[in-house]
Design a protein around this motif. Structure first.
Motif, PDB file in Angstrom:
ATOM      1  N   MET A  98       0.969  -1.139   0.159  1.00 36.39           N
ATOM      2  CA  MET A  98      -0.007   0.194   0.006  1.00 36.39           C
ATOM      3  C   MET A  98       0.931   1.389  -0.158  1.00 36.39           C
ATOM      4  O   MET A  98       1.819   1.482   0.872  1.00 36.39           O
ATOM      5  N   THR A  99       0.482   1.932  -0.825  1.00 34.53           N
ATOM      6  CA  THR A  99       1.214   3.438  -0.942  1.00 34.53           C
ATOM      7  C   THR A  99       0.395   4.447  -0.288  1.00 34.53           C
ATOM      8  O   THR A  99      -0.692   4.759  -0.712  1.00 34.53           O
ATOM      9  N   PHE A 100       0.714   5.097   0.767  1.00 33.69           N
ATOM     10  CA  PHE A 100       0.008   5.804   1.762  1.00 33.69           C
ATOM     11  C   PHE A 100       0.201   7.228   1.024  1.00 33.69           C
ATOM     12  O   PHE A 100       1.385   7.823   0.827  1.00 33.69           O
ATOM     13  N   SER A 101      -0.728   8.073   0.811  1.00 34.22           N
ATOM     14  CA  SER A 101      -0.818   9.395   0.284  1.00 34.22           C
ATOM     15  C   SER A 101      -2.224  10.132   1.141  1.00 34.22           C
ATOM     16  O   SER A 101      -3.397   9.585   1.200  1.00 34.22           O
ATOM     17  N   ILE A 102      -2.046  11.356   1.399  1.00 30.69           N
ATOM     18  CA  ILE A 102      -3.157  12.179   1.735  1.00 30.69           C
ATOM     19  C   ILE A 102      -3.318  13.340   0.734  1.00 30.69           C
ATOM     20  O   ILE A 102      -2.419  14.260   0.604  1.00 30.69           O
ATOM     21  N   PRO A 103      -4.495  13.469   0.204  1.00 29.95           N
ATOM     22  CA  PRO A 103      -4.768  14.665  -0.448  1.00 29.95           C
ATOM     23  C   PRO A 103      -4.653  16.025   0.128  1.00 29.95           C
ATOM     24  O   PRO A 103      -4.797  16.002   1.500  1.00 29.95           O
ATOM     25  N   PRO A 104      -4.493  17.167  -0.254  1.00 27.46           N
ATOM     26  CA  PRO A 104      -4.548  18.393   0.516  1.00 27.46           C
ATOM     27  C   PRO A 104      -5.742  18.574   1.153  1.00 27.46           C
ATOM     28  O   PRO A 104      -6.706  18.423   0.486  1.00 27.46           O
ATOM     29  N   ILE A 105      -5.827  19.255   2.286  1.00 30.61           N
ATOM     30  CA  ILE A 105      -6.893  19.807   2.660  1.00 30.61           C
ATOM     31  C   ILE A 105      -7.501  21.063   2.179  1.00 30.61           C
ATOM     32  O   ILE A 105      -6.727  22.039   2.116  1.00 30.61           O
ATOM     33  N   GLU A 106      -8.924  21.321   1.846  1.00 27.28           N
ATOM     34  CA  GLU A 106      -9.244  22.112   0.922  1.00 27.28           C
ATOM     35  C   GLU A 106     -10.104  23.174   1.771  1.00 27.28           C
ATOM     36  O   GLU A 106     -10.381  22.865   2.940  1.00 27.28           O
ATOM     37  N   ASP A 107     -10.142  24.468   1.340  1.00 31.59           N
ATOM     38  CA  ASP A 107     -10.748  25.541   2.111  1.00 31.59           C
ATOM     39  C   ASP A 107     -12.126  25.190   2.321  1.00 31.59           C
ATOM     40  O   ASP A 107     -12.714  25.419   3.584  1.00 31.59           O
ATOM     41  N   ARG A 108     -12.924  24.407   1.624  1.00 38.00           N
ATOM     42  CA  ARG A 108     -14.434  23.999   1.770  1.00 38.00           C
ATOM     43  C   ARG A 108     -14.341  22.890   2.981  1.00 38.00           C
ATOM     44  O   ARG A 108     -15.431  23.107   3.713  1.00 38.00           O
ATOM     45  N   GLU A 109     -13.423  22.085   3.008  1.00 43.49           N
ATOM     46  CA  GLU A 109     -13.382  21.140   4.214  1.00 43.49           C
ATOM     47  C   GLU A 109     -13.106  21.832   5.506  1.00 43.49           C
ATOM     48  O   GLU A 109     -13.705  21.590   6.331  1.00 43.49           O
ATOM     49  N   ILE A 110     -12.417  23.142   5.506  1.00 40.78           N
ATOM     50  CA  ILE A 110     -11.841  23.683   6.792  1.00 40.78           C
ATOM     51  C   ILE A 110     -13.207  24.404   7.156  1.00 40.78           C
ATOM     52  O   ILE A 110     -13.613  24.493   8.433  1.00 40.78           O
ATOM     53  N   ALA A 111     -13.947  24.903   6.147  1.00 40.09           N
ATOM     54  CA  ALA A 111     -15.231  25.765   6.437  1.00 40.09           C
ATOM     55  C   ALA A 111     -16.333  24.768   7.195  1.00 40.09           C
ATOM     56  O   ALA A 111     -16.810  25.158   7.939  1.00 40.09           O
ATOM     57  N   TRP A 112     -16.442  23.482   6.476  1.00 38.39           N
ATOM     58  CA  TRP A 112     -17.275  22.580   7.147  1.00 38.39           C
ATOM     59  C   TRP A 112     -16.856  21.938   8.745  1.00 38.39           C
ATOM     60  O   TRP A 112     -17.692  22.112   9.274  1.00 38.39           O
ATOM     61  N   ALA A 113     -15.491  21.820   8.770  1.00 37.98           N
ATOM     62  CA  ALA A 113     -15.155  21.342  10.032  1.00 37.98           C
ATOM     63  C   ALA A 113     -15.228  22.683  10.982  1.00 37.98           C
ATOM     64  O   ALA A 113     -15.577  22.340  12.050  1.00 37.98           O
ATOM     65  N   SER A 114     -14.998  23.766  10.529  1.00 38.80           N
ATOM     66  CA  SER A 114     -15.303  24.774  11.576  1.00 38.80           C
ATOM     67  C   SER A 114     -16.726  25.164  12.030  1.00 38.80           C
ATOM     68  O   SER A 114     -16.843  25.337  13.156  1.00 38.80           O
ATOM     69  N   GLU A 115     -17.697  24.978  11.264  1.00 44.96           N
ATOM     70  CA  GLU A 115     -18.928  24.964  11.443  1.00 44.96           C
ATOM     71  C   GLU A 115     -19.348  23.633  12.306  1.00 44.96           C
ATOM     72  O   GLU A 115     -19.971  23.962  13.461  1.00 44.96           O
ATOM     73  N   LEU A 116     -18.644  22.599  11.987  1.00 43.02           N
ATOM     74  CA  LEU A 116     -18.811  21.271  12.856  1.00 43.02           C
ATOM     75  C   LEU A 116     -18.336  21.662  14.503  1.00 43.02           C
ATOM     76  O   LEU A 116     -19.014  20.974  15.509  1.00 43.02           O
ATOM     77  N   MET A 117     -17.214  22.378  14.462  1.00 42.77           N
ATOM     78  CA  MET A 117     -16.866  22.750  15.933  1.00 42.77           C
ATOM     79  C   MET A 117     -17.498  23.723  16.584  1.00 42.77           C
ATOM     80  O   MET A 117     -17.405  24.150  17.824  1.00 42.77           O
ATOM     81  N   GLY A 118     -18.848  24.276  15.810  1.00 41.84           N
ATOM     82  CA  GLY A 118     -19.430  25.550  16.444  1.00 41.84           C
ATOM     83  C   GLY A 118     -18.748  26.746  16.319  1.00 41.84           C
ATOM     84  O   GLY A 118     -18.968  27.673  17.238  1.00 41.84           O
ATOM     85  N   LEU A 119     -17.678  26.954  15.469  1.00 38.51           N
ATOM     86  CA  LEU A 119     -17.062  28.307  15.182  1.00 38.51           C
ATOM     87  C   LEU A 119     -17.604  28.892  14.371  1.00 38.51           C
ATOM     88  O   LEU A 119     -16.906  30.064  14.067  1.00 38.51           O
ATOM     89  N   GLY A 120     -18.543  28.509  13.550  1.00 39.31           N
ATOM     90  CA  GLY A 120     -18.961  29.222  12.243  1.00 39.31           C
ATOM     91  C   GLY A 120     -17.892  28.885  11.085  1.00 39.31           C
ATOM     92  O   GLY A 120     -17.094  28.214  11.228  1.00 39.31           O
ATOM     93  N   PRO A 121     -18.345  29.428   9.946  1.00 38.89           N
ATOM     94  CA  PRO A 121     -17.561  29.056   8.648  1.00 38.89           C
ATOM     95  C   PRO A 121     -15.808  29.577   8.756  1.00 38.89           C
ATOM     96  O   PRO A 121     -15.249  29.104   7.963  1.00 38.89           O
ATOM     97  N   ASN A 122     -15.858  30.505   9.553  1.00 36.28           N
ATOM     98  CA  ASN A 122     -14.471  31.158   9.355  1.00 36.28           C
ATOM     99  C   ASN A 122     -13.769  30.973  10.793  1.00 36.28           C
ATOM    100  O   ASN A 122     -12.882  31.728  11.025  1.00 36.28           O
ATOM    101  N   GLY A 123     -13.658  30.125  11.402  1.00 38.48           N
ATOM    102  CA  GLY A 123     -13.202  29.894  12.724  1.00 38.48           C
ATOM    103  C   GLY A 123     -11.644  29.554  12.613  1.00 38.48           C
ATOM    104  O   GLY A 123     -11.016  29.865  13.637  1.00 38.48           O
ATOM    105  N   PHE A 124     -10.951  29.182  11.635  1.00 34.04           N
ATOM    106  CA  PHE A 124      -9.620  28.780  11.244  1.00 34.04           C
ATOM    107  C   PHE A 124      -9.119  30.038  10.377  1.00 34.04           C
ATOM    108  O   PHE A 124      -7.989  29.768   9.937  1.00 34.04           O
ATOM    109  N   ALA A 125      -9.950  31.025  10.154  1.00 32.55           N
ATOM    110  CA  ALA A 125      -9.419  32.032   9.511  1.00 32.55           C
ATOM    111  C   ALA A 125      -8.399  32.876   9.872  1.00 32.55           C
ATOM    112  O   ALA A 125      -8.293  33.026  11.146  1.00 32.55           O
TER     113      ALA A 125
END
Length: 667
Positions: free
Chosen positions: A1-28
């Motif tokens: 198995m060759t392990f690789s991780i695609p880059p994390i995209e801005d839309r994913e960060i906005a989704w995760a920020s909402e999930l954490m209760g920080l709104g869409p710009n919690g990591f801006a």
């Protein structure tokens, strides 16, 4: 198995920020500071220096949620290691909230402590493969068993040598250790100690750190085990990495980084908060934290710049500390000026009363109900020199304080201490989950002491789920649910009559878990009498009846102040924190007066000529300990110090810097 991780995209960060209760710009970016945004996108091996309140756990959980939502591998997973059970529980709980993150608590992933990982994947299977049972991993109990195996003449010889039971621990697989002072290996006493250690271990009773001995033996004999673990866990996160001991750091480096095809490893920590459970403990020398140039997270969302300015001078590693608080997670108001409570021998018992009065005058009833208010000391257990150098410890401020129950990471010694610790948490959180798992943990502990071979050892289920699974379909299952309902109703606070009524239920459940009809004395002793438990909730208006809380005023409390050691509150956020002076060779805060006055900063000695050098290890320890304490509060930082530690000009200087002074001799 060759392990690789695609880059994390801005839309994913906005989704995760909402999930954490920080709104869409919690990591801006904030005021041009994009350190959190870069940290969540970083998928390479890296160390993150995260200041207090930087939200590193939130960032880590958000990153885990993103990765879990698109994890493609069925036999390789993410490994998340924490230093403490409390940190493990927080991460486990928060990732379980997200639908995607919930997969991380199941195969092929692992979330647990470093000790838990070593036990589950290395030491326990290796010992059992050699025919050695693993019945109980507990330093105190293992050493007591070994000590009981020594003949009286060897116990006397041990005492004459100035050695204690810890000389029965070992750090090598031949049961020898470097903990026996100048005792030579070829002496009869040393042979007796090693024989007792061998016999106790072969019966299945181990000290916590001894499991690393057997884990390393497995890696020595079968190096391919490390390669297999790297394939299983190509991505590793380590939280609170500054607290890793040399033992922990060495084996983690050996498993995940040493040699070919290393895992991607990210560590989160704060060098300035590297405090350890006992004096003399030290951190890692192999692969210390941080290694190389760290990624800095200098912005605190916990407290404002005012508290940052007071605390940052105590940081021995110079770091920019930006205060963006106070957090509004519990109360919505601006921060308050810091307060210095001044006392002497006669007024030391007045400190907590004056602190309570100040809190009541500064916060409204709703804020007092929603907030977390604490008082902490660097030393919290009085010694045999209690009459000297007042204040030495928390007991000089609160005579009813119980130091054993306050230790967050210690294993409670009695059934009652399990419940007492959980009832304190329930008072602040209004959440019964802690009481549920405390009861289950106490029952499992009782079963282990009763002789059970714990099939749950190394498991990652909650204690409650383990008990339910073990009792399923039996009459004891109904007994457990009835006892659980009673314990929740009482918030873990049994009076004498209630405890006597509950004991038959406890023993019935324990007998089923342990498959035993008779209990050894060590198990019976664990079932503490009601005198060590709390009074009923109906009596909780008195500050004496809620363990390690000072409730003020005593007759009709408006505020409950949790008491503890600085170690016990590490990682927490408080609305207000009172840091009490205590004594270890010297009074801690008095020794740190130049830093409190703003005349010193960092851990370097001032020298008239030549290159500055590091302060003594003792003073560096003081700085780290009280840096941790002073970075807990979101809204109000308070100190309590002896009046004779200051001259009038110094008190005037503090007032000029914004400190309020409270005289504890006043009514």
């Amino acid at each position: 198995m060759t392990f690789s991780i695609p880059p994390i995209e801005d839309r994913e960060i906005a989704w995760a920020s909402e999930l954490m209760g920080l709104g869409p710009n919690g990591f801006a970016a904030i005021d041009g500071d994009d350190s959190r945004l870069k940290a969540i996108k970083n998928l390479q091996t890296c160390d993150f220096e995260a200041c207090p309140g930087s939200g590193k756990t939130t960032l880590l959980v958000a990153k885990l949620a993103i990765l879990a939502s698109r994890w493609p591998y069925r036999q390789s997973g993410i490994c998340v290691l924490s230093h403490t059970n409390a940190a493990r529980d927080e991460i486990d709980h928060r990732v379980s909230v997200a639908a995607s993150g919930s997969s991380l608590v199941r195969y092929p992933h692992f979330i647990g402590t470093i000790h838990g990982f070593v036990n589950e994947f290395l030491a326990t299977p290796w010992l059992r493969s050699k025919g050695n049972p693993v019945r109980l991993i507990d330093t105190d109990i293992a050493l007591k068993r070994r000590f009981s195996k020594l003949a009286n003449n060897w116990r006397f010889a041990l005492e004459q040598r100035g050695l204690d039971r810890y000389a029965l621990q070992y750090d090598k697989s031949d049961y020898s250790g470097e903990n026996k002072g100048k005792l030579a290996r070829d002496t009869p006493l040393c042979h007796a100690l090693e024989a007792a250690s061998r016999e106790g271990s072969q019966e299945g009773y181990f000290c916590f750190d001894e499991m690393f001995v057997w884990a390393n033996e497995l890696l020595d004999q079968y190096p391919e085990v490390a390669a297999n673990l790297r394939r299983r866990f190509p991505l590793v996160f380590i939280d609170e990495a500054q607290d890793n001991s040399e033992l922990q750091s060495n084996i983690l480096h050996r498993i995940f980084l040493e040699g070919d095809a290393p895992s991607i490893r990210q560590r989160f920590g704060d060098s300035n908060q590297a405090i350890y459970a006992h004096n003399g403990a030290d951190g890692a020398t192999t692969d210390g934290f941080p290694s190389g140039a760290p990624h800095n997270l200098p912005r605190s969302h916990r407290f404002p710049q005012g508290i940052a300015n007071v605390a940052k001078g105590l940081g021995i590693v110079p770091q920019e500390l930006k205060g963006s608080g106070p957090t509004r997670s519990r109360i919505s108001r601006e921060a308050l000026p810091p307060v210095l409570f001044l006392f002497d021998d006669e007024s030391v018992l007045n400190v907590l009363r004056h602190y309570g009065n100040h809190l009541i005058s500064m916060f409204d009833p709703q804020e007092l109900s929603a907030g977390v208010f604490t008082a902490v000391a660097g030393v919290h257990e009085l010694d045999d020199k209690a009459a000297l150098s007042i204040p030495r410890a928390m007991g000089h401020y609160a005579p009813t304080y119980d130091p054993v129950s306050a230790k967050k990471e210690s294993t409670p010694r009695t059934f009652g201490q399990y419940l007492s610790k959980s009832s304190r948490d329930a008072l602040e959180t209004s959440n019964a989950q802690g009481i549920v798992n405390a009861l289950a943990s106490a029952l499992l502990r009782f079963a282990e002491l009763a002789g059970a071979t714990p099939a749950w050892l190394g498991g990652r289920k909650s204690a409650h789920r383990i008990v339910l699974d073990a009792l399923e379909g039996s009459s004891a299952e109904g007994t457990y649910r009835s006892l659980l309902d009673k314990t929740i109703t009482l918030r873990g606070q049994f009076d004498a009559a209630e405890w006597q009524s509950a004991l038959p239920q406890v023993t019935e459940i324990g007998a089923h878990l342990a498959q035993a009809t008779k209990f050894p004395q060590v198990a019976i002793d664990f079932l503490t009498g009601p005198e060590a438990l709390q009074s009923s909730p109906a009596e909780a208006s008195s500050s004496q009846t809620i363990l390690n809380f000072y409730s003020h005023p005593p007759e009709m409390p408006k505020v409950h102040i949790r008491l503890g050691s600085i170690h016990s509150v590490k990682g927490e956020t408080h609305t207000a924190t009172l840091v009490l002076d205590s004594y270890y060779y010297e009074h801690h805060l008095s020794k740190l007066k130049p830093w409190i006055l703003g005349e010193r900063a960092g851990g370097m000695k001032k020298k008239a000529k030549g290159k500055p050098e590091l302060e003594s290890s003792r003073l560096l320890g003081r700085l780290k300990l009280h840096y941790v304490a002073m970075t807990r509060p979101s809204h109000l930082l308070c100190l309590a110090m002896r009046r004779d530690a200051f001259i009038a000009a110094e008190l005037k200087q503090l007032q000029t810097q914004g400190w309020q002074l409270v005289d504890c001799n006043a009514d």
